[in-house]
Write a protein that holds these residues in place. Structure first.
Motif, mmCIF file in Angstrom:
data_model
loop_
_atom_site.group_PDB
_atom_site.id
_atom_site.type_symbol
_atom_site.label_atom_id
_atom_site.label_comp_id
_atom_site.label_asym_id
_atom_site.label_seq_id
_atom_site.Cartn_x
_atom_site.Cartn_y
_atom_site.Cartn_z
ATOM 1 N N THR A 1 1.371 9.690 -0.235
ATOM 2 C CA THR A 1 0.587 10.866 0.143
ATOM 3 C C THR A 1 1.466 12.076 0.439
ATOM 4 O OG1 THR A 1 0.558 10.199 2.478
ATOM 5 C CG2 THR A 1 -1.292 9.477 1.089
ATOM 6 N N HIS B 1 0.798 -1.226 0.000
ATOM 7 C CA HIS B 1 0.000 0.000 0.000
ATOM 8 C C HIS B 1 0.833 1.280 0.000
ATOM 9 C CE1 HIS B 1 -3.497 -2.512 0.853
ATOM 10 N NE2 HIS B 1 -2.781 -3.100 1.795
ATOM 11 N N ILE B 2 2.147 1.155 0.123
ATOM 12 C CA ILE B 2 3.000 2.340 0.220
ATOM 13 C C ILE B 2 4.140 2.241 -0.788
ATOM 14 C CG2 ILE B 2 2.460 2.551 2.673
ATOM 15 C CD1 ILE B 2 5.352 1.550 3.233
ATOM 16 N N ARG B 3 4.931 3.293 -0.871
ATOM 17 C CA ARG B 3 6.136 3.266 -1.700
ATOM 18 C C ARG B 3 7.353 2.959 -0.843
ATOM 19 N NH1 ARG B 3 4.663 8.914 -4.649
ATOM 20 N NH2 ARG B 3 3.123 8.075 -6.116
ATOM 21 N N GLN C 1 6.680 9.850 -0.703
ATOM 22 C CA GLN C 1 5.721 8.805 -0.340
ATOM 23 C C GLN C 1 4.380 9.051 -1.024
ATOM 24 O OE1 GLN C 1 4.776 5.696 0.356
ATOM 25 N NE2 GLN C 1 6.423 5.759 1.902
ATOM 26 N N VAL D 1 1.626 7.824 5.986
ATOM 27 C CA VAL D 1 0.811 6.778 5.387
ATOM 28 C C VAL D 1 1.193 5.400 5.924
ATOM 29 C CG1 VAL D 1 2.254 6.328 3.352
ATOM 30 C CG2 VAL D 1 -0.241 6.128 3.184
ATOM 31 N N ARG D 2 2.404 5.249 6.409
ATOM 32 C CA ARG D 2 2.837 3.974 6.972
ATOM 33 C C ARG D 2 1.999 3.620 8.208
ATOM 34 N NH1 ARG D 2 8.117 2.488 5.148
ATOM 35 N NH2 ARG D 2 9.008 4.055 3.745
ATOM 36 N N GLU E 1 11.486 10.460 1.877
ATOM 37 C CA GLU E 1 10.147 10.040 2.304
ATOM 38 C C GLU E 1 9.083 11.055 1.905
ATOM 39 O OE1 GLU E 1 7.754 7.027 4.290
ATOM 40 O OE2 GLU E 1 9.644 7.107 3.188
ATOM 41 N N ALA F 1 -2.855 11.117 4.933
ATOM 42 C CA ALA F 1 -2.547 9.688 4.997
ATOM 43 C C ALA F 1 -3.760 8.880 5.434
ATOM 44 C CB ALA F 1 -1.390 9.463 5.957
#
Length: 313
Positions: free
Chosen positions: A49, A19-21, A47, A54-55, A44, A82
């Motif tokens: 968002t 779901h994240i980069r 990222q 977002v993590r 970061e 996020a």
């Protein structure tokens, strides 16, 4: 233990990874930023968002039950974006409470674009937090706290694990601090294997003041970084991780923050928001002098700002 272990963070990373980069790093030679040593930048701010938040948002929603009322958060912008993004992607409603006094139009647009219902509040950041907490209790919506929960720290800590894997190891990391969710997660993962340096502005000195006076404070944030780093106090779990593992707390002024952002642009053609520039300012201002062979990483935590903000202090 009130904060996550490195193993907790290692187990969380593959859950949120789809779901994240996995954001890149950039090795920067000394002459590019006018520093005495090369440094590594963790990008970061690229990222999904525009920030690390977002993590933690995804880890909260993937490991906790989300009721029909959806999720609710309080934020100056990055956490709200996020939470809105994660909620929308996972099929939930989201409501974000934002203090009107520090609201930035760029961040409000981001939150709404990701599907969040934005509620602007009057008064202090602490009063905004109280309104958000009351709504969570009354509605039954899942509260996704920006920094004061173990799931949030666990998700944010995944960035430290990523940095370690990408660099092969560092000696010192510079992290901008607001409510302590990011640095608390970083500290939970690195523990005493890496020197962890908190950087704040003089007008957003939540961590530095907490270490001097204890955690029961109420900081009224102001200045250029208030929208990024304007936490009124550290989270309970964050404070425990910080007190145990953060090595140094540095304060810089707003002028140093603008100058760091300008130097970042001139030397790398990267633009971060004020929170990102604050971490770099510890080095560019001379507040921290690195050893000749010190392996340094600066975490650029967010990029949700007008792209020319630093050109008109």
């Amino acid at each position: 233990m009130p904060y996550p272990t490195p193993d907790d963070i290692a187990k969380a990373a593959p859950l949120i990874a789809p779901h994240i980069r996995a954001t890149p790093i950039l090795s920067v030679p000394p002459e590019a930023l006018g520093l005495p040593v090369p440094i590594t930048l963790k990008l970061e701010h690229t990222q999904v968002t525009g920030s690390f938040k977002v993590r933690g948002a995804f880890f909260n929603m993937l490991t906790r039950t989300v009721p029909a009322a959806g999720v609710v958060a309080a934020s100056g912008g990055n956490h709200g974006a996020a939470v809105a993004h994660a909620a929308t992607k996972l099929g939930h409603k989201s409501r974000i409470y934002v203090p009107r006094a520090i609201a930035k139009e760029e961040k409000l647009r981001r939150m709404r674009a990701f599907g969040g219902e934005v509620v602007l509040t009057d008064g202090s950041v602490a009063e905004c937090m109280a309104e958000y907490a009351a709504y969570a209790e009354d509605s039954g919506a899942l509260s996704v706290h920006p920094y004061d929960s173990v799931p949030t720290l666990t998700g944010q800590g995944s960035v430290a694990r990523e940095i370690e894997a990408q660099t092969g190891g560092i000696d010192t990391i510079f992290v901008s601090t607001g409510g302590g969710g990011l640095i608390g997660g970083v500290a939970s993962y690195f523990r005493d294997r890496v020197k962890i340096v908190s950087v704040e502005t003089e007008a957003t000195n939540t961590l530095e003041r907490s270490l001097r006076e204890g955690p029961d404070i109420d900081v009224s944030a102001s200045g250029v970084a208030a929208g990024s780093l304007g936490g009124p106090r550290l989270g309970i779990d964050s404070f425990e991780a910080i007190r145990a593992h953060v090595d140094k707390a540095i304060l810089v002024d707003d002028a140093a923050t603008y100058a760091a952002a300008q130097r970042l642009w001139d030397g790398t053609r990267l633009v971060g928001e004020p929170g990102s520039a604050v971490a770099l300012a510890a080095l560019t201002s001379g507040a921290y002098t690195p050893a000749p062979d010190e392996r340094i990483c600066v975490l650029l935590c967010g990029g949700n700002a007008e792209p020319d903000w630093f050109t008109h202090p």
